[in-house]
Structures are given as structure tokens and as C-alpha cells.
Design a protein around this motif. Structure first.
Motif, PDB file in Angstrom:
ATOM      1  N   LEU A  67       0.781  -1.169   0.051  1.00  0.00           N
ATOM      2  CA  LEU A  67      -0.083  -0.144  -0.167  1.00  0.00           C
ATOM      3  C   LEU A  67       0.794   1.295   0.189  1.00  0.00           C
ATOM      4  CD1 LEU A  67      -2.850  -1.380   2.398  1.00  0.00           C
ATOM      5  CD2 LEU A  67      -3.034  -0.638   0.022  1.00  0.00           C
ATOM      6  N   THR A  68       1.751   1.227   0.808  1.00  0.00           N
ATOM      7  CA  THR A  68       2.773   2.202   0.711  1.00  0.00           C
ATOM      8  C   THR A  68       3.549   2.638  -0.456  1.00  0.00           C
ATOM      9  OG1 THR A  68       3.203   1.772   2.929  1.00  0.00           O
ATOM     10  CG2 THR A  68       4.933   3.379   1.823  1.00  0.00           C
ATOM     11  N   ARG A  69       4.112   1.422  -1.222  1.00  0.00           N
ATOM     12  CA  ARG A  69       4.458   1.565  -2.602  1.00  0.00           C
ATOM     13  C   ARG A  69       3.485   2.078  -3.283  1.00  0.00           C
ATOM     14  NH1 ARG A  69       4.333  -1.579  -6.915  1.00  0.00           N
ATOM     15  NH2 ARG A  69       6.231  -1.295  -8.378  1.00  0.00           N
ATOM     16  N   GLY A  70       2.403   1.819  -3.455  1.00  0.00           N
ATOM     17  CA  GLY A  70       1.341   2.138  -4.386  1.00  0.00           C
ATOM     18  C   GLY A  70       1.051   3.465  -4.313  1.00  0.00           C
ATOM     19  N   GLY A  71       0.970   3.903  -2.900  1.00  0.00           N
ATOM     20  CA  GLY A  71       0.382   5.494  -2.355  1.00  0.00           C
ATOM     21  C   GLY A  71       1.616   6.364  -2.923  1.00  0.00           C
ATOM     22  N   MET A  72       2.787   5.953  -2.626  1.00  0.00           N
ATOM     23  CA  MET A  72       3.973   6.748  -2.928  1.00  0.00           C
ATOM     24  C   MET A  72       4.013   6.826  -4.330  1.00  0.00           C
ATOM     25  SD  MET A  72       6.373   7.114  -0.074  1.00  0.00           S
ATOM     26  CE  MET A  72       7.755   7.381  -0.551  1.00  0.00           C
ATOM     27  N   ARG A  73       3.845   5.875  -5.105  1.00  0.00           N
ATOM     28  CA  ARG A  73       3.853   5.902  -6.631  1.00  0.00           C
ATOM     29  C   ARG A  73       3.143   6.912  -7.412  1.00  0.00           C
ATOM     30  NH1 ARG A  73       5.351   0.988 -10.043  1.00  0.00           N
ATOM     31  NH2 ARG A  73       5.176   1.968 -12.334  1.00  0.00           N
ATOM     32  N   GLU A  74       1.860   6.915  -6.693  1.00  0.00           N
ATOM     33  CA  GLU A  74       0.628   7.795  -7.096  1.00  0.00           C
ATOM     34  C   GLU A  74       1.251   9.242  -6.775  1.00  0.00           C
ATOM     35  OE1 GLU A  74      -3.819   8.147  -6.209  1.00  0.00           O
ATOM     36  OE2 GLU A  74      -2.968   6.234  -6.539  1.00  0.00           O
ATOM     37  N   VAL A  75       1.868   9.515  -5.549  1.00  0.00           N
ATOM     38  CA  VAL A  75       2.257  10.684  -5.220  1.00  0.00           C
ATOM     39  C   VAL A  75       3.546  11.324  -5.985  1.00  0.00           C
ATOM     40  CG1 VAL A  75       3.336  12.166  -3.399  1.00  0.00           C
ATOM     41  CG2 VAL A  75       1.444  10.381  -2.743  1.00  0.00           C
ATOM     42  N   ILE A  76       4.343  10.363  -6.459  1.00  0.00           N
ATOM     43  CA  ILE A  76       5.550  10.944  -7.187  1.00  0.00           C
ATOM     44  C   ILE A  76       5.098  11.263  -8.401  1.00  0.00           C
ATOM     45  CG2 ILE A  76       7.397   9.821  -8.165  1.00  0.00           C
ATOM     46  CD1 ILE A  76       7.992   8.131  -5.753  1.00  0.00           C
ATOM     47  N   GLY A  77       4.055  10.795  -8.973  1.00  0.00           N
ATOM     48  CA  GLY A  77       3.676  11.233 -10.108  1.00  0.00           C
ATOM     49  C   GLY A  77       3.082  12.679 -10.208  1.00  0.00           C
ATOM     50  N   GLN A  78       2.940  13.199  -9.070  1.00  0.00           N
ATOM     51  CA  GLN A  78       2.228  14.479  -8.924  1.00  0.00           C
ATOM     52  C   GLN A  78       3.137  15.691  -8.963  1.00  0.00           C
ATOM     53  OE1 GLN A  78      -0.171  14.619  -5.402  1.00  0.00           O
ATOM     54  NE2 GLN A  78      -1.721  13.028  -5.975  1.00  0.00           N
ATOM     55  N   ASP A  79       2.615  16.754  -9.212  1.00  0.00           N
ATOM     56  CA  ASP A  79       3.359  17.892  -9.753  1.00  0.00           C
ATOM     57  C   ASP A  79       4.219  18.437  -8.860  1.00  0.00           C
ATOM     58  OD1 ASP A  79       2.047  17.943 -12.110  1.00  0.00           O
ATOM     59  OD2 ASP A  79       0.636  19.439 -11.766  1.00  0.00           O
ATOM     60  N   PHE A  80       3.876  18.488  -7.589  1.00  0.00           N
ATOM     61  CA  PHE A  80       4.706  19.161  -6.611  1.00  0.00           C
ATOM     62  C   PHE A  80       6.273  18.218  -6.502  1.00  0.00           C
ATOM     63  CE2 PHE A  80       4.167  16.841  -2.544  1.00  0.00           C
ATOM     64  CZ  PHE A  80       2.902  16.162  -2.799  1.00  0.00           C
ATOM     65  N   ILE A  81       5.825  16.994  -6.362  1.00  0.00           N
ATOM     66  CA  ILE A  81       7.188  16.338  -6.581  1.00  0.00           C
ATOM     67  C   ILE A  81       8.064  16.374  -7.664  1.00  0.00           C
ATOM     68  CG2 ILE A  81       8.021  13.536  -6.356  1.00  0.00           C
ATOM     69  CD1 ILE A  81       6.490  14.673  -3.862  1.00  0.00           C
ATOM     70  N   ARG A  82       7.342  16.453  -8.790  1.00  0.00           N
ATOM     71  CA  ARG A  82       8.092  16.511 -10.028  1.00  0.00           C
ATOM     72  C   ARG A  82       8.750  17.915  -9.892  1.00  0.00           C
ATOM     73  NH1 ARG A  82       4.923  14.127 -15.280  1.00  0.00           N
ATOM     74  NH2 ARG A  82       3.927  12.454 -14.075  1.00  0.00           N
ATOM     75  N   THR A  83       8.268  18.755  -9.346  1.00  0.00           N
ATOM     76  CA  THR A  83       8.902  20.135  -9.576  1.00  0.00           C
ATOM     77  C   THR A  83      10.064  19.959  -8.433  1.00  0.00           C
ATOM     78  OG1 THR A  83       6.776  21.038  -9.349  1.00  0.00           O
ATOM     79  CG2 THR A  83       8.722  22.567  -8.768  1.00  0.00           C
ATOM     80  N   ALA A  84      10.059  19.341  -7.331  1.00  0.00           N
ATOM     81  CA  ALA A  84      11.010  19.210  -6.500  1.00  0.00           C
ATOM     82  C   ALA A  84      12.052  18.434  -6.959  1.00  0.00           C
ATOM     83  CB  ALA A  84      10.512  18.649  -5.263  1.00  0.00           C
ATOM     84  N   LEU A  85      11.948  17.512  -7.722  1.00  0.00           N
ATOM     85  CA  LEU A  85      13.000  16.575  -8.215  1.00  0.00           C
ATOM     86  C   LEU A  85      13.562  17.419  -9.480  1.00  0.00           C
ATOM     87  CD1 LEU A  85      11.311  13.117  -8.575  1.00  0.00           C
ATOM     88  CD2 LEU A  85      13.098  13.654  -7.354  1.00  0.00           C
TER      89      LEU A  85
END
Lengths: 550, 305, 296
Positions: free
Chosen positions: B190-208
Motif C-alpha cells: 500500500l505504501t508503494r502504491g501510495g508513494m507511486r501515485e504521489v511521485i507522479g504529482q506535480d509538486f514532487i516533479r517540481t522538487a525533483l
């Protein structure tokens, strides 16, 4: 046993599987163990750690029904007689000596003047009377009240026909003299008295927590318990352990070596692991799969002792074709009992060709039948089922257990292969199993009987017609007549003869098919000395000693 | 928020009532009774035992009087242990199950979230499959295999821990592992799935995109929203850890409530079974409430409704 | 045969195949999921055909005094304590375990989809009442419930797993309801409604096929749960009736003799673990494949 021996034991345990992992890890084993395990501390403190296999329900000698309960009660309370583990003869206990009247119906017991309860009160004849009255009280609803029925008037009192306990055949002549009158002579009476049902209880303690006939009071709690046995109840933590401590005021305290005993309620496989990791001195029973290993690799810890019990199949004789004795005998003759005990118990249990187990001093089992496939097939075809043709589909019922399942599967396969019968198996949890055998809703059912006292009659009587323990629907007038004769016969030779006749009749009629006799197979640490169990589960902890090996 | 909690409590009452009612009648329909025994019991004796517990009265009367006592917090006497009450048995054994469950939960969370986060450092590489595969051992090996296996290795061969018991701190390790690994696998996924979804979001992309180290981004920004799905699972998981510890309690011989409960079901100890059912149901409702509150606290966009 | 795709969930007409095909393509690129699928096909194949080729019967006991024999030329995977060929019993057991998993899952699927779809489709007060009922059932301690079921259905394995399936439908109902709620608002459903399709047809023809993804995923994840449950029931001694076997029963037997005869645990344990691994990885893979948002 010192630290060195223990390590050698442990690595002996560790090697057999030869898996890669074990090879890598054994090297580490010696160094990393806990500093002192329970076996070692137990030897130092003279505290015996023993697996009692199950959580006990109660410590009330008058209401308990199981052997695990008896094992603890036997440490806390003492009856008039004990069992001498050497020859199973009755030995003095709370009574120092006794006299029997010429006709064998009146027993006079002389109690020890120096015996006391754990609170200091003397043990008197009245305490025994109080105990007898208590277990026979109808309201106590004791399942084992019948053990006292040889006593005159006991049955009538228990069944509410007489209300005055004074009419029952037991009276105190003085504080330390007790007289018991039987309604007819019972040759094994003195042995009966070592059973927990005949134990006294401390009247003031019982009455302080409720009425004499109230089975649910808290007098059995450690803070309340008062006993007259060699040990006192120290702690009772359900699910964990029961601790008993040496009673310094016990009349024979000088003979007791142990400072205490701890009873654990572990399932056999868990107990075996605990034993191996040095947490138990004794675990009983050994899981069957582990028998060959211990017998061959560690004979010094593997023990077998007689146990007064028989494992058998019950046949419901009210269901055709099991109403035909020929069919029943055929089923019995077709079973290769040796193979069953060899396969399941590594040959460590005796195959049974008769019903009464070994252990009675003057009555050894003699084979009544001999497995005979040809005769079995002959009988079956006489009954109308040549090569099993036309035999209806039937089921073998057993209560949930790997052992029962394995035994039933072997029997099923033998009957299929050798008689052409296709039986199926039916596994039921304990309560369902009891319910169905009670109502005769089964065809063939696994069963067992453990004797309450060392007398073949205790076994044969279970099959009396209409009796509550019969559960097969089988009734035979000749058999019942023989049972009556056994009760009335005082001459031991003639009595033995009747017993043999009854047993022969029973096994040939085959409402029950004996498979093997139970025995006790357990693991015992070499430090435990003078451990002498009896075939009826009575134990004395008095002489047991834990010796460090040199 | 207080109103929300109060409302949830009120809603829980009819649920508990239904659970008790259903179990009460189901149990009575089961074959066998609390006093069946292998030896023959005279009918009069049996009748007296049943009368003592009021089992001779009409079933509906027994039901109403059970409910009456229940409301006052009295769960009745145990039928199997003659002098013990259900309240006492629960008091004796519940703390042990709670402690075991807590350790198990700790293992589940540490291993589960750990594996889930690590797997997202470099998705679809060995760093992903290895921890996920490892965590999955928990759901692929039944506890009754994992437990004895751990005992075999760590106590019988290595001698690090006792094979049974619940006395020293060391006695907690193997049971907690056995119990926790099963749930760790779920939490990891569940954590992996949740993280995976979050990572796709804009604020993470921006941070990366800004060049922040990936590990730091994961820990600082993605973890909190990423474990939300795992948190939602904690309600049922906590309940399961508590009531599902039967196998572990049996394998390691831990005197917890799970063992008592299963034995009670087999012994037809009606009151004990019912008492534990009520308790577990109440605890499940409580955990679900806690989880819901936790979700709102972790996720500012969600509100108490 | 690894994934049961019930008729109601199958895309019914050509235009809906494209998301399915897309998902299949995504799935094919997921190595773990494909490995899982391959193993499942392989193992179910063995379970179905293996007993056919085996020279031994699964209940045939040579009736010898000796216990288990390790793997060798005569018995490739060894024999159990009764001298029965382990390979044969493994295939039979696998067959039963998979069947039980599928059966219970099919029950949970049927009830869950029907209940969830109805609740989501009707919406409003009915929906919230139906979902409250699901909440109530969620509060039942599950192990407790399984044990009560065993007390009743202990005698019949099929009945027992039907009952378990009937309890396991809760999550499925929630998932399906959520899907239906969101799909209801979508343009193509609206269009179909305006065109005069009857509600039943609307649900089965347009809404459910589009909810197929999550349904399939959750189905894949329910099967291993049920198989674990079967193992638990075997541990309590109330599983399939000997001499039949199931993976749970074989593992339980093996666990008691893991030292004396380790192959009795390793062989069925490995088969069980690999099956569960495969189902889980396949389920994860399907989830990734069906959910475009999690695309790489």
C-alpha cells in the motif's frame, strides 16, 4: 547436569536435517545461548518444570474430570491410601494402617495423628466424611460421584433417595479413626481410595467460600486453597503455569526433595520444542513424528511407561450391516494392528487383540482374536458382501487430531485393499464428535478409554447394555450377566476367569475393535530421578529428585 | 470534531447490538454444549449444571438477561472454568494480546513502510523488487509455518531466544516477527502504491526537477501523503493483529486472548465467546474511528463529515 | 485459468476492448506479473494433468511400517508418512486449493459486484443505507466469524467456503460502488440513458464493463486471501477430509515434521508460496496496468 553436557545435547539436536542453513549456524550455537536455562536453574533450586499438556479447568478434587487436573491435585491433596509405584499395591498415606472385616465389607482406617492441613489444622476423620458428603451431594453435580458408589448408601444419597448423610456407610469413630461400610465386598477397594474423588477437603475453607455443595466457589484459588498434600498451591496463572511449593508441615516432609514443581500447559509440539531448548525437565506426550528420532538418537531422554488405556473403534450396531456380528468381526480381523502402531508410533505401542490393557497386576492381556484376512473375507461373504460387493457406503468418524486422522486413514485403506470396502472419513471437532457418538449418529467412530482405577471391570463395564459409556447400541444378556458375576465374585481366580470370558465374548461380538493399548511416551531430562508414574495417572512427587550429573 | 466522535460512538451501539444478537443465537444453534463430556454424565447431574447457569430457561429469556448484564459490564461466568468469570479471563489475557499486537504492529509498520519507501527509490529495479519480494514472504508463508521455522532457526539451532513463553524481553521478538510480517507485506504494497501515485504529482516533479536528491524528496514530501492508503489499512490490520494472533499464541505458547477465544469456541463456552466477540467488535470500531481521525489529521484536504 | 473473468465483467462489444488491450500491453511489459502469470498457468496445468500421468493414486497407501522417504528416482518428490507419493498429493492438493480459492472468490465477486453496483447505481438514501450495512459487517471480528462458520459448516468444505466467500464480498462491494458512482456521471453513460436504454442494460452493458479493471485486480488479490484462510482452517484441523489433500493440509502436515522430513514442508510450502507470490504480483501488475494514472 552442567553447562557442558547441555551444549553437547543442544548440538546433537541441531544436526540431523543437514540443511544448508543449519550447517552455517551450528557453529554459532554454543556461544549464544541464554546464560542459564530453566532446566539448569531448576536443578539448582530443586524445582521441577513439567509440561502438563493442557490448561486445567479446576483444582477441586470432587469436580475435576481430567488427568492433567489429577496430576496437580495429587501434589496438593492426599487420600487414605496411595499407590505404590513398584507393584501398584495400595500404600499408607493419610491412613497409617487399616483393618478389613472378615466378610470384606467394613474397613477401619487409622489416620495419622501428625498429619495436618496446610493451615495447621489436624486432618481428622470428619474431614474425610465432609469430603464424601460433598462429592455425593446432588447439587455439586460431580461427574465422578459414582466412584464412591461401592460405599453403602452412597448411590442413594447421590441420587437424592436418602437425604440424611448419616445413613451412608461412613462414620468417624473418633478424630483419627474412620469406618467405611460397603454394600458388598469390592476386592479393589483400597486402590480406589487413591483416586481424587476420595480425597478430603478442609471443611472450614469450603464453607468460608460457599455452601458444601456449591461447585463454583473460589476456595481453589491460590490465596484460599488449603490442602493436606506434600505441596501447597503457590500460583495459578491460567495459560502460563501452576506453581506448587513444598509443604514443610507435611507429615512426611523429610522425604520430599523438591522445593517445588511448575506445571505448564503446552501443546505436545510446543512442549517438545521447549524441552529441547532447555525449558522443561519433562514433556508428555512426545509428538508421534518425533518418536523414532528420540528413540534412536537420544534414548536417554525417551521414556515409555504403561498406561491403563485402550484405543479402539466403536461400531454403531443399530445400523445395518453393522448389526451383523459377522460383518463386525470381519472388520476387526482385517486390521493389521502391528502395521498401524509401527507406522504411527514407530512400533512403540502394543497392538491390541483384546480389550483390557496391561498394567493390572494379576491380569495380563491375552490375544482374543488373531488378524486373519481369509476368515475376514469368508465372514463378509457369508454376511452377503463377497469382496465387499453391495456394501453400503459408510463413514469413519473421528475427532480432530492428526493422530486420529492418520489411524483412520490406515484403517480405511486396509478395509479398501483387503475387503473391498469403500469407507469415507469424517473429521468432527470435539463437541460435535461427542454429540454424534452420544446420539448414535455415526457408523464407525474412533474411541478410547482410560481406566479410572486398576481393575479390568472398569473397562468391561463401559460396554454394559444400555450404559451411558456404551454408545454403540450393543447389548448382550450373557455379557451383562458375566459383569454381574464379576462384581459378586470375591475369589480372585474365579473373578479373573469371568473377566476373561466377558472379554472374549466382547471382542468376538466386536461392537468395539481394539487397535492398540496406550502407553505413556514422554521425554525426561536425565537429571530427573525417582520419577515413577503409575498406569492410572496417579503420581507421587515425594521421592523425585533433580540431580546434577557429574 | 467532538461532535463527530460522539456521533460515531452513537452509531457504534446498534452495530454492537447486532453483533451480540447474531452471535448469541448462532452459538446456541451449534451442536454440542458446554458440559458434554467423554464419560457419561447422568441426566440429573447435567440438568443441575445447566440450571446453575440458567441454561434451562427459554432461550429468549437467557438472551434478555445476558443483554441486561452486558449493559452493566458483566459478561457472565465462564462455563468451562467453573470459578472464573469472563471479565476476569479477559482482564488476565487481554493485556498480553494487546502487547503482542502492539509489537506486531510495530514490526508491520517498520518493515512495511521501510520496504515500501525503499522500493520507490528506484522503481522497477532490483531495489524495488527485492524489498517487495521480501515483504511478500509474510503473506505467502502461513504463520503456522513461519513461526515454527523461526523457532527452529533462532532458538533451537542458534539458541538466541526461548522456544516458548512470554517472560523476558527476548520472548517478544519471534512472535512479533511472525505476527507482524504478514501485515508488513500489505503495508509495504500500500505504501508503494501510495508513494507511486504521489511521485507522479506535480509538486514532487517540481522538487525533483529543482535537483533535490531523490531520497530527500521521498522522505520529506512524498512520505506523508504516500502512507495514507497504508493508514486506512491500519484499522482492519490492528483488529486482525489482535484477534488473529491465535496461531502465534499457539505456536509460541503465549497466554493471550486469541487462544482462549478459539478454545472457548471449541468448548462451547458461550459467555466467553460472546464476551470476546463484543470486545473485539468494540475495538475494531474504535480503531476505525482512530484511523479516520488520523487520516484527517494527515490529509488537510479531508474534513470530518 | 489463473484469473476468472466472469461474464458480467467481460467487455461486451468491440469499442470497449481498446482499454483492455492497452492494459494487456502494459501488463506484458511487467516482468514480475508475467512471471507470475506463467507460473500460475504452469502450476494449474500440472495440477490438472499431473495426476493423470502419475502412476500412483493420491490416497493409495503401500501400508508399510516405514515412515516418509525422501525424494528419489521412484518418487520424485518423496513420500509422506503413510508412504503416499507426494507429487501426486501435491497436484491433487493444488487442484483443491485453487478450486476452493476460485469458488469462494466467485461467490464474493458475485455478491460484491451485484451489491456494489446496485448501491452505486441507485444512489441517494438507498446507497447510504446499503453502505452503512457494509460498515456494520466490517465491524465483525473476521477470525471470530470464520470460527463460528466452522462450527456450523465444519463438515462440508464447499459450504464453508461458500460462506467465507459470502463474507469476503465487502471490499468488492465498496470498490464497485465507487466505480459505478463515478461512471454514472460520464458522458457515454448519459448518452446511452438518453437513447432510452433500460437501467439493467445500462448497468451490464455500459457501466460494469468499464469497471472491469478494478474488479479483476481485486479478484486476483482475493484468491490468495482465501487460500490462506484455507490453510488456517487446515491448521485448526478442520480443512478438507483426508485422504484428500489440499495445499494447506499438506503444509500443516509438513510443519509438524519439518525436521525429520523437511521435504514434506518444503515442497508444498514452495508451491503454496509461489502460487501466492504469483497471484499477488499479477494483481499488482494488473492494478498498474489498468490505472493509467500510475503509468510511468
Amino acid at each position: 547436569m552442567g553447562a557442558m553436557t547441555n551444549h553437547s545435547l543442544r548440538s546433537a539436536f541441531a544436526s540431523p536435517t543437514g540443511s544448508v542453513l543449519s550447517l552455517c549456524l551450528i557453529g554459532l550455537a554454543a556461544g549464544c545461548g541464554p546464560s542459564e536455562n530453566r532446566v539448569e536453574s531448576g536443578i539448582r533450586e530443586q524445582v521441577l518444570h513439567i509440561n502438563n499438556a493442557t490448561d486445567i479447568r479446576s483444582l477441586d478434587p470432587h469436580t475435576v474430570t481430567g488427568l492433567p487436573e489429577f496430576h496437580v491435585v495429587a501434589a496438593l491433596l492426599e487420600g487414605l491410601t496411595a499407590v505404590d509405584p513398584e507393584d501398584m499395591s495400595p500404600a499408607p498415606a493419610a491412613a497409617r494402617e487399616w483393618e478389613v472385616s472378615g466378610d470384606g465389607t467394613v474397613y477401619t482406617f487409622y489416620l495419622r495423628e501428625d498429619a495436618t492441613w496446610s493451615n495447621g489444622d489436624p486432618v481428622t476423620a470428619r474431614d474425610f466424611l465432609f469430603g464424601f458428603e460433598r462429592i455425593l451431594s446432588p447439587n455439586l453435580a460431580s461427574q465422578y460421584a459414582y466412584m464412591l458408589f461401592p460405599m453403602k448408601g452412597a448411590r442413594a444419597f447421590n441420587e437424592g433417595e436418602i437425604e440424611d448423610f448419616g445413613e451412608v456407610g461412613a462414620r468417624a469413630i473418633d478424630d483419627h479413626t474412620l469406618e467405611i461400610t460397603l454394600h458388598q465386598p469390592v476386592p479393589t477397594f483400597l486402590s480406589l481410595l487413591s483416586h481424587n474423588t476420595w480425597y478430603p477437603v478442609h471443611p472450614d475453607t469450603i464453607l468460608a467460600h460457599g455452601a458444601i455443595d456449591d461447585p463454583h466457589t473460589r476456595w481453589i484459588r491460590p490465596e484460599n486453597f488449603v490442602g493436606n498434600g506434600p505441596f501447597t498451591l503457590e500460583r495459578w496463572a491460567t495459560g502460563r503455569r501452576i506453581e506448587v511449593k513444598r509443604n514443610p508441615d507435611y507429615w512426611d516432609a523429610g522425604r520430599i526433595h523438591l522445593n517445588g514443581t511448575h506445571f505448564y500447559p503446552l501443546d505436545p509440539p510446543v512442549g517438545e520444542r521447549a524441552f529441547r531448548s532447555g525449558q522443561l525437565h519433562i514433556t508428555d506426550p512426545v509428538p508421534p513424528e518425533r518418536i523414532p528420532y528420540y528413540r534412536d538418537q537420544l534414548p536417554e531422554v525417551f521414556m515409555t511407561d504403561d498406561f491403563f488405556g485402550t484405543y479402539y473403534f466403536r461400531l454403531n450396531v443399530t445400523v445395518p450391516p453393522l448389526d451383523d456380528p459377522r460383518v463386525r468381526l470381519a472388520l476387526s480381523l482385517a486390521l493389521d494392528r502391528e502395521m498401524i502402531v509401527d507406522n504411527i508410533y514407530g512400533g512403540e505401542r502394543p497392538a491390541a487383540y483384546s480389550f483390557v490393557p496391561p498394567g493390572v497386576p494379576d491380569y495380563e492381556p491375552e490375544p482374543v482374536i488373531e488378524p486373519d484376512l481369509d476368515r475376514a473375507r469368508e465372514l463378509l461373504s457369508e454376511a452377503g458382501y463377497p469382496s465387499g460387493e453391495g456394501f453400503p457406503s459408510m463413514r469413519i468418524l473421528y475427532n480432530t487430531s492428526d493422530e486420529h486422522s492418520a489411524i483412520a486413514q490406515l484403517a480405511q485403506e486396509m478395509w479398501r485393499r483387503d475387503l473391498g470396502l469403500n469407507l469415507s472419513l469424517e473429521n468432527a471437532e470435539w463437541q460435535v464428535y461427542l454429540d454424534r457418538t452420544n446420539r448414535l449418529e455415526y457408523h464407525i467412530a474412533r474411541s478410547g478409554w482410560i481406566g479410572d482405577y486398576l481393575d479390568p471391570y472398569n473397562f468391561l463395564n463401559t460396554m454394559a447394555g444400555g450404559g451411558g459409556n456404551n454408545r454403540t447400541g450393543w447389548a448382550n444378556d450373557d455379557y451383562d450377566a458375566l459383569l454381574n458375576e464379576i462384581v459378586g465374585t470375591r475369589d480372585t481366580g474365579a473373578r479373573r476367569q469371568r473377566i476373561r470370558e466377558a472379554e472374549t465374548l466382547l471382542v468376538n461380538e466386536a461392537p468395539v475393535i481394539p487397535l492398540f493399548f496406550y502407553n505413556r511416551m514422554y521425554l525426561k531430562h536425565p537429571a530427573v530421578q525417582n520419577w515413577r508414574p503409575t498406569p492410572i495417572g496417579y503420581r507421587t512427587y515425594k521421592d523425585v529428585r533433580l540431580a546434577a550429573e557429574e | 470534531m467532538l461532535i463527530y466522535i460522539a456521533r460515531r460512538f452513537l452509531e457504534a451501539l446498534p452495530v454492537l447490538f447486532l453483533v451480540v444478537t447474531a452471535c448469541f443465537f448462532l452459538l446456541r444453534l451449534a451442536p454440542g454444549g458446554p458440559f458434554s463430556a467423554e464419560v457419561d454424565i447422568p441426566a440429573a447431574t447435567l440438568a443441575r449444571m445447566e440450571a446453575h447457569y440458567g441454561l434451562d430457561r427459554p432461550l429468549f429469556l437467557q438472551y434478555t438477561s445476558y443483554l441486561g448484564n452486558l449493559v452493566q459490564g458483566d459478561l457472565g461466568p465462564s462455563y468451562h472454568y467453573p470459578t472464573r468469570t469472563v471479565n476476569e479471563i479477559i482482564r488476565d489475557h487481554l493485556p498480553i494480546s494487546l502487547e503482542l499486537g502492539l509489537w506486531g504492529l510495530l514490526v508491520a509498520l517498520l518493515v512495511g513502510i521501510g520496504a515500501g519507501v525503499v522500493s520507490m527509490v528506484r522503481p522497477d529495479s532490483w531495489l524495488d523488487s527485492l524489498p517487495m519480494g521480501g515483504a511478500m514472504i509474510g503473506i505467502c508463508l502461513p504463520t503456522f509455518v513461519l513461526g515454527p521455522l523461526l523457532v527452529l532457526v533462532f532458538s533451537l539451532w542458534l539458541g538466541w531466544f526461548n522456544a516458548t513463553g512470554w517472560n523476558t524481553a527476548g520472548d517478544r521478538v519471534l512472535p512479533a516477527l511472525t505476527l507482524g510480517l504478514f501485515y508488513a507485506a500489505y503495508i509495504a504494497r500500500l505504501t508503494r502504491g501510495g508513494m507511486r501515485e504521489v511521485i507522479g504529482q506535480d509538486f514532487i516533479r517540481t522538487a525533483l526537477a529543482k535537483g533535490l536528491p531523490r531520497g530527500k524528496v521521498l522522505a520529506k514530501h512524498a512520505l506523508r501523503p504516500g502512507i495514507l492508503p497504508a493508514l486506512a489499512f491500519l484499522g482492519p490490520a490492528a483488529a486482525g493483529l489482535l484477534s488473529g494472533s491465535f496461531v502465534v499464541e499457539t505456536v509460541f505458547h503465549i497466554p493471550g486472548l486469541g487462544r482462549e477465544f478459539v478454545n472457548a469456541a471449541f468448548n462451547r463456552d458461550y459467555t466467553l465467546v460472546l464476551g470476546v466477540v463484543v470486545l473485539f467488535a468494540a475495538m475494531i470500531l474504535l480503531f476505525n474511528l482512530l484511523v479516520d481521525i488520523g487520516q484527517v489529521l494527515l490529509n488537510p484536504r479531508q474534513r470530518f463529515e | 485459468m489463473s484469473v476468472t473473468v466472469p461474464a458480467t465483467a467481460l467487455p461486451s462489444s468491440a469499442e470497449h476492448l481498446s482499454p483492455g488491450r492497452l492494459a494487456w500491453q502494459r501488463l506484458r511489459s511487467n516482468r514480475m506479473a508475467m512471471a507470475g502469470l506463467a507460473f500460475l498457468v504452469f502450476f494449474s496445468g500440472l495440477c490438472l494433468t499431473g495426476p493423470w500421468f502419475s502412476p500412483y493414486g493420491f490416497q493409495e497407501q503401500p501400508l508399510i511400517a516405514e515412515g516418509a522417504t525422501p525424494p528419489g528416482a521412484q518418487h520424485w518428490l518423496g513420500t509422506d508418512h503413510r508412504g503416499r507419493d507426494l507429487a501426486t498429493r501435491l497436484f491433487h492438493g493444488g487442484r483443491i486449493s485453487l478450486l476452493v480459492g476460485l469458488l469462494a472468490t466467485a461467490v464474493s465477486l458475485t455478491i460484491g459486484v451485484a451489491y456494489g453496483a446496485l448501491s452505486g447505481f441507485l444512489g441517494g438514501k438507498t446507497d447510504s443505507a446499503m453502505m452503512r450495512f457494509v460498515d456494520i459487517l466490517y465491524a465483525l471480528p473476521f477470525t471470530v466469524f470464520v470460527i463460528l462458520l466452522m462450527v456450523f459448516f465444519g463438515r462440508s468444505l464447499v459450504l464453508l467456503f461458500l460462506a467465507i466467500g459470502a463474507v469476503e464480498w465487502l471490499t468488492m462491494a465498496r470498490i464497485v460502488r465507487g466505480q459505478v458512482l463515478s461512471l454514472r456521471q460520464r458522458a457515454f453513460v448519459e448518452a446511452a440513458r438518453i437513447l432510452g436504454q433500460r437501467p439493467g442494460k445500462l448497468l451490464s452493458g455500459h457501466i460494469l464493463p468499464n469497471a472491469a479493471g478494478p474488479i479483476i485486480v481485486y479478484t486476483t488479490l482475493t484468491i490468495p486471501n482465501v487460500m490462506l484462510l484455507e490453510a488456517f482452517v487446515s491448521f485448526l484441523g478442520l480443512g478438507v477430509q483426508p485422504p484428500m489433500s489440499s495445499l494447506g493440509l499438506l503444509i500443516n502436515d509438513g510443519a509438524t515434521s519439518m525436521e525429520g522430513a523437511p521435504w514434506l514442508l518444503i515442497v508444498p510450502g514452495l508451491a503454496f508460496a509461489l502460487t501466492l507470490f504469483s497471484l499477488n504480483f499479477l494483481g499488482d501488475g494488473l492494478r498498474d496496468a489498468f490505472d493509467p494514472r500510475t503509468g510511468k
